[in-house]
Write a protein that holds these residues in place. Structure first.
Motif, mmCIF file in Angstrom:
data_model
loop_
_atom_site.group_PDB
_atom_site.id
_atom_site.type_symbol
_atom_site.label_atom_id
_atom_site.label_comp_id
_atom_site.label_asym_id
_atom_site.label_seq_id
_atom_site.Cartn_x
_atom_site.Cartn_y
_atom_site.Cartn_z
ATOM 1 N N HIS A 83 0.909 -1.106 0.047
ATOM 2 C CA HIS A 83 0.039 -0.109 0.083
ATOM 3 C C HIS A 83 0.908 1.410 0.032
ATOM 4 N N GLU A 86 1.827 4.012 2.865
ATOM 5 C CA GLU A 86 2.189 3.499 3.906
ATOM 6 C C GLU A 86 3.586 3.693 4.351
ATOM 7 N N HIS A 170 3.399 -3.680 6.604
ATOM 8 C CA HIS A 170 2.404 -2.712 6.575
ATOM 9 C C HIS A 170 2.360 -1.773 7.714
ATOM 10 N N CYS A 171 1.414 -0.759 7.665
ATOM 11 C CA CYS A 171 1.027 0.088 8.721
ATOM 12 C C CYS A 171 -0.530 0.508 8.572
HETATM 13 ZN ZN LIG Z 1 -1.482 -2.101 3.918
#
Ligand SMILES: [Zn+2]
Length: 360
Positions: A83, A86, A170-171
């Motif tokens: 993503h 992120e 991720h975050c």
């Molecule tokens: Zn993500």
């Protein structure tokens, strides 16, 4: 590893002693080649995976670095930027390139610095700017698909298929306010599930969500980490940071987690030990909006909620309340969406309940 082989290994790595090198010669790693880029043992090399243009006319690239140790061992893929908004995972990936020394490494680390370049450069959340698809919902991808599907296909063939272990970093996305946690997928083969649990503990985030609903079909794996798991490879998804911030704490936490995994897999001596007091989270639910409009979060990440606690309010574009979204059970808030735009069906928050027993 015996004391003697440890001594031999230390000598080869640190001193380059000819006598010991010949004794350990059989263990010398072969060069690691990825996308035409060759990393010799004890060195690093960077390049790009090419994602060819499809019917939509758009291609892209995926920057990577191979940190190749002197002795053969695990191939650990560390993927950032699935993503594109992120940022702590993407920034941690740059620091890891500099801080992991291939001369003292056993095995190989493959850093994917920005998996979803179109999303990163166009600053989109959730969805790719060209096709409107969430990259982490289209694995294992399609060679003849849309741009997100072609990125997934390249990541599956070039990264997942080459790795023995994978961490998808991720975050919270650009609109998500989040407390750190990881997802432990429990639907894979038994030995992969066990090894993935050890990876989660080694990464060291103290909240671990039991992920019980991932598909078992490798042809419909949907998520990147699950793509590895359905191919028999231990994997993990971690979350640290969010809300489009670039805070040191979230970046440090990722670097520390990777150090723990490198130690756990025997790829590097030293490093932090596994999480000793994990909070296992069983029942969990992504709460979703029934309307398009404006979102007002009413809780914070890390907050304990009771059944019926108001999590968020959705209004129309004039401020009339359309919906009040409440927690369906007692638990803890792991993230809330914390910016106003909301579309029908999108997440507004994630709550999870402590597991009473570990059945896996
Ligand atoms: Zn993500």
């Amino acid at each position: 590893m015996s004391a003697r082989s440890q001594a031999v290994a230390t000598c080869v790595f640190l001193l380059g002693c000819g006598a010991c090198a010949s004794a350990a010669g059989a263990q010398q790693a072969a060069p690691f080649v990825l996308s035409g880029i060759t990393a010799a043992p004890g060195s690093s090399a960077s390049g790009e995976l090419r994602v060819p243009a499809g019917p939509d006319g758009e291609g892209t690239f995926i920057p990577f670095t191979v940190l190749h140790g002197t002795r053969p061992g695990p191939v650990l893929a560390l993927v950032s930027g699935v993503h594109g908004a992120e940022y702590p995972p993407i920034l941690a990936s740059q620091r890891l390139r500099a801080s992991i020394d291939p001369r003292t490494l056993t095995g190989t680390v493959v850093l994917v610095h920005v998996a979803n370049m179109p999303s990163f450069l166009k600053r989109t959340i959730y969805y790719g700017p060209t096709d409107g698809k969430n990259l982490n919902r289209v694995f294992p991808g399609r060679r003849d698909g849309t741009l997100s599907e072609r990125i997934a296909d390249v990541l599956t063939r070039e990264i997942v298929d080459r790795a023995t272990h994978l961490v998808d970093i991720h975050c919270g996305d650009g609109n998500e306010w989040l407390r750190p946690y990881s997802y432990w997928v429990v639907t894979g083969p038994r030995e992969v599930v066990a090894a993935s649990k050890d990876l989660a503990l080694a990464f060291g985030l103290d909240h671990i969500v039991l992920d019980t609903e991932r598909p078992k079909d490798p042809a419909a794996s949907i998520y990147l980490a699950n793509t590895a798991i359905t191919r028999g490879k231990p994997a993990l998804t971690v979350e640290s940071g969010g809300w489009a911030r670039t805070d040191e704490e979230s970046i440090d936490r990722i670097e520390r987690g990777v150090a723990g995994v490198l130690r756990h897999l025997g790829m590097r001596p030293g490093g932090p030990g596994p999480e000793a007091h994990p909070v296992w989270l069983g029942r969990n639910e992504v709460l979703r909006s029934g309307f398009t409009g404006l979102l007002y979060p009413m809780v914070e990440p890390g907050q304990t909620v009771a059944p019926g606690t108001l999590v968020a309010r959705v209004t129309d574009f004039r401020g009339m309340v359309l919906e009040e979204i409440r927690s369906p059970f007692a638990g803890e808030v792991l993230y809330v969406v914390a910016t106003p735009p909301i579309n029908k069906g999108e997440p507004v928050g994630f709550v999870a309940e402590r597991a009473t027993a570990l059945l896996y």
